[in-house]
Design a protein around this motif. Structure first.
Motif, PDB file in Angstrom:
ATOM      1  N   LYS A 130      39.219  20.597  42.263  1.00 37.85           N
ATOM      2  CA  LYS A 130      39.914  21.865  42.170  1.00 37.85           C
ATOM      3  C   LYS A 130      39.387  22.899  43.031  1.00 37.85           C
ATOM      4  N   MET A 131      38.019  23.008  42.704  1.00 33.53           N
ATOM      5  CA  MET A 131      37.125  24.153  43.722  1.00 33.53           C
ATOM      6  C   MET A 131      37.050  23.703  45.073  1.00 33.53           C
ATOM      7  N   MET A 132      36.764  22.276  45.504  1.00 34.49           N
ATOM      8  CA  MET A 132      36.624  21.875  46.595  1.00 34.49           C
ATOM      9  C   MET A 132      37.737  22.139  47.324  1.00 34.49           C
ATOM     10  N   LYS A 133      39.129  21.897  46.850  1.00 34.77           N
ATOM     11  CA  LYS A 133      40.539  22.178  47.594  1.00 34.77           C
ATOM     12  C   LYS A 133      40.636  23.575  47.777  1.00 34.77           C
ATOM     13  N   GLU A 134      40.245  24.629  46.880  1.00 31.08           N
ATOM     14  CA  GLU A 134      40.405  25.764  47.097  1.00 31.08           C
ATOM     15  C   GLU A 134      39.686  26.283  48.156  1.00 31.08           C
ATOM     16  N   HIS A 135      38.511  25.622  48.567  1.00 30.32           N
ATOM     17  CA  HIS A 135      37.549  26.109  49.562  1.00 30.32           C
ATOM     18  C   HIS A 135      37.821  25.182  51.022  1.00 30.32           C
ATOM     19  N   ASN A 136      38.762  24.523  50.869  1.00 27.99           N
ATOM     20  CA  ASN A 136      38.976  23.519  52.093  1.00 27.99           C
ATOM     21  C   ASN A 136      37.861  22.630  52.314  1.00 27.99           C
ATOM     22  N   VAL A 137      37.234  21.977  51.369  1.00 34.51           N
ATOM     23  CA  VAL A 137      36.289  20.950  51.527  1.00 34.51           C
ATOM     24  C   VAL A 137      37.016  19.656  51.234  1.00 34.51           C
TER      25      VAL A 137
END
Length: 162
Positions: free
Chosen positions: A96-103
């Motif tokens: 989820k955090m990766m998606k939020e940071h466009n990773v």
């Protein structure tokens, strides 16, 4: 005569944890984008990164090989974090955090690596030990033993073990 400059990178991907697999592919794609010839050699638990997520029935497995196949995670979507996994909640939050940071996700990084001609090599000795068959692994792989990896490593100026 000056020695030819080495512009290759190799890594042994020994671990099958989500965070370590992501780091491996970020490093590999970064090196490939910089023009390096990159070889990733997957062995032991690292082979789980390369497993297809669907259950592939293989008839010629013995009991232990069948148990390994059932107990090991199948593919990047089933990998767990090395720390703070908390029964899968940690992996979910990390994604989820990766998606939020466009990773990019691990499957996206794996596809990018193949697009950048990163050589993905599955260790045949480990495949034998764990009872893994080629049809259980993703397409686009090479299959080789440690001598092949060592040959690649001799011609590299970056060698990592993850």
């Amino acid at each position: 005569m000056a020695e030819e400059s080495k512009n290759n990178a190799t890594m042994v991907v020994f671990d099958g944890d989500l965070d370590k697999a992501i780091a491996s592919f970020i490093i590999a794609t970064g090196a490939a984008a910089m023009g390096k010839n990159v070889t990733m050699f997957f062995t032991f638990w690292g082979l789980n990164v390369l497993r297809k997520e669907e259950n592939i029935e293989v008839k010629d497995k013995n009991f232990l090989e069948g148990m390994f196949a059932k107990l090991m995670p199948r593919g990047p979507g089933k990998l767990k974090l090395s720390k703070m996994n908390y029964g899968g909640v940690g992996s979910h939050l990390m994604k989820k955090m990766m998606k939020e940071h466009n990773v990019s996700t691990l499957p996206e990084l794996m596809e990018l690596a193949q697009d950048l001609d990163v050589k993905l090599v599955a260790c045949t000795m480990t495949m034998d030990v764990m009872g893994l068959r080629k049809e259980e692994l993703i397409d686009g792989l090479e299959y080789a033993g440690v001598a092949s990896y060592l040959s690649e490593a001799e011609d590299a100026n970056v060698n990592l073990f993850i």
